[in-house]
Design a protein around this motif. Structure first.
Motif, mmCIF file in Angstrom:
data_model
loop_
_atom_site.group_PDB
_atom_site.id
_atom_site.type_symbol
_atom_site.label_atom_id
_atom_site.label_comp_id
_atom_site.label_asym_id
_atom_site.label_seq_id
_atom_site.Cartn_x
_atom_site.Cartn_y
_atom_site.Cartn_z
ATOM 1 N N HIS A 93 -21.417 41.887 26.763
ATOM 2 C CA HIS A 93 -20.912 40.641 26.188
ATOM 3 C C HIS A 93 -21.938 40.099 25.202
ATOM 4 C CE1 HIS A 93 -18.250 40.538 29.756
ATOM 5 N NE2 HIS A 93 -17.437 39.932 28.909
ATOM 6 N N VAL A 94 -21.440 39.571 24.107
ATOM 7 C CA VAL A 94 -22.282 38.899 23.118
ATOM 8 C C VAL A 94 -22.032 37.407 23.274
ATOM 9 C CG1 VAL A 94 -22.745 38.587 20.657
ATOM 10 C CG2 VAL A 94 -22.193 40.860 21.543
ATOM 11 N N VAL A 95 -23.102 36.642 23.278
ATOM 12 C CA VAL A 95 -23.011 35.198 23.462
ATOM 13 C C VAL A 95 -23.317 34.518 22.143
ATOM 14 C CG1 VAL A 95 -23.843 33.230 24.793
ATOM 15 C CG2 VAL A 95 -23.863 35.513 25.821
ATOM 16 N N SER A 96 -22.487 33.534 21.790
ATOM 17 C CA SER A 96 -22.651 32.774 20.544
ATOM 18 C C SER A 96 -22.625 31.287 20.842
ATOM 19 C CB SER A 96 -21.511 33.072 19.569
ATOM 20 O OG SER A 96 -21.411 34.431 19.307
ATOM 21 N N LEU A 97 -23.364 30.558 20.057
ATOM 22 C CA LEU A 97 -23.344 29.102 20.117
ATOM 23 C C LEU A 97 -22.123 28.616 19.333
ATOM 24 C CD1 LEU A 97 -25.118 26.655 21.007
ATOM 25 C CD2 LEU A 97 -26.143 26.751 18.738
ATOM 26 N N THR A 98 -21.391 27.662 19.875
ATOM 27 C CA THR A 98 -20.249 27.087 19.162
ATOM 28 C C THR A 98 -20.719 25.888 18.336
ATOM 29 O OG1 THR A 98 -19.702 25.565 20.952
ATOM 30 C CG2 THR A 98 -18.673 27.760 21.022
ATOM 31 N N ARG A 99 -19.836 25.362 17.493
ATOM 32 C CA ARG A 99 -20.161 24.135 16.746
ATOM 33 C C ARG A 99 -20.474 23.003 17.709
ATOM 34 N NH1 ARG A 99 -15.679 24.726 12.825
ATOM 35 N NH2 ARG A 99 -16.642 25.842 11.125
ATOM 36 N N ALA A 100 -19.669 22.904 18.771
ATOM 37 C CA ALA A 100 -19.901 21.857 19.766
ATOM 38 C C ALA A 100 -21.272 22.040 20.422
ATOM 39 C CB ALA A 100 -18.807 21.871 20.830
ATOM 40 N N GLY A 101 -21.665 23.289 20.643
ATOM 41 C CA GLY A 101 -22.979 23.566 21.223
ATOM 42 C C GLY A 101 -24.101 23.143 20.295
ATOM 43 N N ASP A 102 -23.933 23.426 19.004
ATOM 44 C CA ASP A 102 -24.938 23.024 18.017
ATOM 45 C C ASP A 102 -25.057 21.500 17.949
ATOM 46 O OD1 ASP A 102 -26.805 23.793 15.859
ATOM 47 O OD2 ASP A 102 -25.360 22.703 14.605
ATOM 48 N N THR A 103 -23.917 20.826 17.981
ATOM 49 C CA THR A 103 -23.923 19.357 17.969
ATOM 50 C C THR A 103 -24.612 18.813 19.214
ATOM 51 O OG1 THR A 103 -21.901 19.281 16.666
ATOM 52 C CG2 THR A 103 -22.439 17.307 17.938
ATOM 53 N N ARG A 104 -24.310 19.417 20.366
ATOM 54 C CA ARG A 104 -24.898 18.939 21.629
ATOM 55 C C ARG A 104 -26.406 19.126 21.638
ATOM 56 N NH1 ARG A 104 -21.967 18.366 26.341
ATOM 57 N NH2 ARG A 104 -20.377 17.936 24.795
ATOM 58 N N ILE A 105 -26.891 20.227 21.067
ATOM 59 C CA ILE A 105 -28.344 20.440 20.987
ATOM 60 C C ILE A 105 -28.987 19.317 20.188
ATOM 61 C CG2 ILE A 105 -30.173 21.854 19.977
ATOM 62 C CD1 ILE A 105 -28.528 24.293 20.564
ATOM 63 N N ARG A 106 -28.392 18.981 19.055
ATOM 64 C CA ARG A 106 -28.969 17.922 18.224
ATOM 65 C C ARG A 106 -28.978 16.588 18.957
ATOM 66 N NH1 ARG A 106 -25.577 17.847 13.862
ATOM 67 N NH2 ARG A 106 -24.566 19.832 14.238
ATOM 68 N N GLU A 107 -27.911 16.290 19.672
ATOM 69 C CA GLU A 107 -27.858 15.057 20.471
ATOM 70 C C GLU A 107 -28.938 15.074 21.550
ATOM 71 O OE1 GLU A 107 -23.005 14.367 20.214
ATOM 72 O OE2 GLU A 107 -23.877 15.361 21.964
ATOM 73 N N ALA A 108 -29.087 16.207 22.205
ATOM 74 C CA ALA A 108 -30.081 16.334 23.277
ATOM 75 C C ALA A 108 -31.497 16.205 22.717
ATOM 76 C CB ALA A 108 -29.910 17.662 24.001
#
Length: 157
Positions: A93-108
């Motif tokens: 399996h290949v794992v990718s960051l989603t747009r929502a994940g990128d946004t959540r990182i910035r918030e965090a």
């Protein structure tokens, strides 16, 4: 007669206390975002490395493959990562960051910056930079413990 302490200025207890304060404060700002520190570490690795195999992520995080599955289940159910079969090896399996994940990182990261400002508020900006540099250098130069050294080379201690 009691033994005199070799050096009363030990950093270990202070670092443990500061780390505990930082961990507790970090947990309190990440919880409303639906994250734990381990989630944020995984998301950060994905952001910085791009798509990565599930096995590669487990290796980078230095956690067991079974544990990375649970971690990814949490992140995928929150829509922060996506897993898909590798086009070159259907067993992986290949794992990718989603747009929502990128946004959540910035918030965090913003929330963690506030938490760090609170915990390290007694230090001036240049002192924080120095502390960061010292901690980074110390963490890169971790020598083996005496027990590890003896195991590798009995004459080391």
């Amino acid at each position: 007669m009691p033994a005199e302490p070799a050096d009363e200025r030990r950093s270990g207890p202070l670092l443990q206390h500061l780390a505990r304060r930082m961990r507790l404060r970090s947990e309190s700002v990440l919880t409303p975002l639906g994250l734990r520190v381990r989630h944020l570490v995984a998301l950060t690795v994905l952001r910085d490395s791009g798509d990565i195999s599930q096995q590669g992520l487990a290796g980078t995080l230095q956690i067991d493959g079974t544990n990375v599955v649970g971690l990814l289940n949490d992140l995928e159910s929150a829509g922060l990562v996506e897993r898909r079969r590798s086009p070159t090896d259907r067993r992986r399996h290949v794992v990718s960051l989603t747009r929502a994940g990128d946004t959540r990182i910035r918030e965090a990261e913003c929330a963690l910056a506030d938490a760090e400002n609170e915990v390290l508020g007694a230090l001036a900006p240049d002192e924080r930079e120095l502390l960061y540099d010292l901690l980074r250098r110390a963490s890169q130069g971790c020598a083996p413990t005496c027990t590890e050294a003896v195991t590798e080379s009995p004459d080391a201690c």
